[in-house]
Design an enzyme around this catalytic site. Structure first.
Site, PDB file in Angstrom:
ATOM      1  CB  CYS A  83     -19.165 -30.629  24.113  1.00 46.50           C
ATOM      2  SG  CYS A  83     -18.167 -32.078  24.506  1.00 46.50           S
ATOM      3  CB  CYS A  86     -15.320 -33.580  19.214  1.00 44.28           C
ATOM      4  SG  CYS A  86     -16.018 -35.199  19.638  1.00 44.28           S
ATOM      5  CD  GLU A 277      -1.470 -50.313  36.418  1.00 47.30           C
ATOM      6  OE1 GLU A 277      -2.053 -49.367  36.966  1.00 47.30           O
ATOM      7  OE2 GLU A 277      -0.958 -50.239  35.281  1.00 47.30           O
ATOM      8  CG  ASP A 320       0.303 -48.210  27.262  1.00 48.11           C
ATOM      9  OD1 ASP A 320       0.349 -47.014  26.916  1.00 48.11           O
ATOM     10  OD2 ASP A 320      -0.721 -48.905  27.142  1.00 48.11           O
ATOM     11  CB  CYS A 347      -1.849 -41.797  24.218  1.00 53.40           C
ATOM     12  SG  CYS A 347      -1.507 -41.236  25.895  1.00 53.40           S
TER      13      CYS A 347
END
Length: 391
Positions: A83, A86, A277, A320, A347
């Site tokens: 996977c 991670c 938005e 954001d 982010c």
């Protein structure tokens, strides 16, 4: 098979090493971006991508000299060839935050250099902070891919291949296991939400709580996946925004208005808070949740296009944006409206660095900078910067 000593961590969930034709540690040798390794380790690695240029990509499959930060990964599907969700399960949580801090500082030093002379915050002092809840069981939303046989799973790293898994330790309490036993339309994607009762539901809305309020979210409406992050962001915005009573605030890429609710409390009933938005479901859910705040108005559209049309001019702006950041056109348009402060949420460290440099170019300095480990076991993080207009 390559053998070399691993160098520093790099943006993207890997470390950097070099190999030469004749000896393993040739400093002039070819660059290897290696996953499943840690700085300072000596590893054997298998090349996974090689286009014949100045670098290749590899997975460490044997550790000859281990870092003291190395641990046994909690998930058996997270290793080489498995996977790709991670990046750092083989490192302690403390080491993971150090790696992310190193990447953030490096990206800021390299990309945000034009902002550094104006900044009141030294970029090399920022630390990626731990959020409550621990490194496992934090992910409340997961998008599964479905293979050609209808089996759900998660994609391999940099691949469309679907890895069949039995569970995911990032999801609370093994809630995903039951969903993984089901079969779905081949080639589709499945959105899974873990509810407050611990049950995982497919294609379901959810109830979210943050900033002292409740949101009823439709299926597919965005909400932060780490349960501690919404309140954390709301607290930082509450500290930094400082909207004057009766003032004007914009919340760009505002989702359901989580941060707008904080701005509205500062602006008061005589103020104005405009939420921009693009997602219709988020606008509808946010308008319903904040119906008791008449000073809040939702504008459906793309923020970068709406900036020029919004009225009145803002005292404070919260942004954001998506992972790619704001970019020059949006920063130029936004700063042209003259807000005193901008609270910028990012982010991606590289996008943050580029945007901070742009804000500096248009007359804003960095007056605050914090980062949070909102995605443990991965290379991702969440950062917030306070920009103040100079002069």
């Amino acid at each position: 098979m390559l053998e070399f000593t691993v160098g520093p961590v790099a943006h993207g969930g890997h470390c950097v090493g070099r190999v030469g034709d004749d000896r393993a540690d040739d400093p002039t040798g070819r660059v290897v971006f290696v996953r499943h390794a840690l700085p300072g380790e000596r590893v054997r690695a298998v090349v996974t991508e090689d286009a014949g240029g100045s670098y290749c990509r590899a997975d460490a499959v044997a550790v000859l000299e281990a870092s003291p930060d190395r641990v046994e990964p909690p998930c058996s599907w997270a290793g080489p060839g498995g996977c790709g969700g991670c990046d750092f399960q083989h490192a302690t949580p403390e080491a993971q935050r150090r790696l992310k801090t190193a990447v953030l500082r490096e990206q800021l030093a390299r990309l945000a250099a034009p902002a550094a002379p104006l900044s009141t915050v030294p970029f090399d002092a920022v630390e990626v902070e731990e959020l409550p809840g621990g490194p496992l069981g934090w992910r409340t939303r997961v998008r599964l891919a479905v293979d050609d046989a209808g089996v759900p799973g998660l994609r391999a790293h940099r691949s469309h291949d679907v890895c069949e898994i039995g569970d995911c330790p990032l999801v609370p309490g093994g809630a995903l296991a039951e969903v993984l036993e089901r079969r779905f339309r081949p080639g589709s994607e499945v959105d899974v939400t873990v509810h407050d009762d611990g049950a995982a539901r497919v294609g379901s809305g959810a109830t979210a709580h943050a900033a002292g309020r409740t949101w009823e979210l439709s299926a597919g409406t965005f909400w932060q996946v780490h349960p501690a992050l919404p309140d954390t962001l709301a607290a930082v915005v509450g500290e930094w925004a400082d909207v004057p009573a009766g003032g004007v605030a914009w919340d760009l890429y505002g989702g359901v208005g989580l941060l707008a609710s904080v701005l509205a409390g500062q602006a008061g009933p005589d103020g104005t808070v405009l939420v921009v938005e693009s997602a219709p479901s988020a606008v509808a859910d946010g308008a319903a949740a904040l119906a008791d705040l008449p000073q809040v108005e939702f504008v459906q559209g793309r923020a970068e296009r709406e900036i020029a049309r919004l009225r009145p001019d803002p005292d404070v702006v919260v942004t954001d944006p998506p992972r790619t950041g704001l970019g020059r056109a949006a920063v130029r348009a936004l700063t042209g409206r003259g807000p005193q402060r901008v609270v910028h949420v990012a982010c991606d460290p590289a996008a943050l660095g580029r945007d901070l440099a742009l804000f500096a170019e248009y007359g804003y300095r960095v007056a605050g900078l914090r980062a949070f480990d909102a995605f443990p076991m991965t290379h991702h993080l969440e950062a917030v910067a306070l920009l103040e207009r100079v002069g």
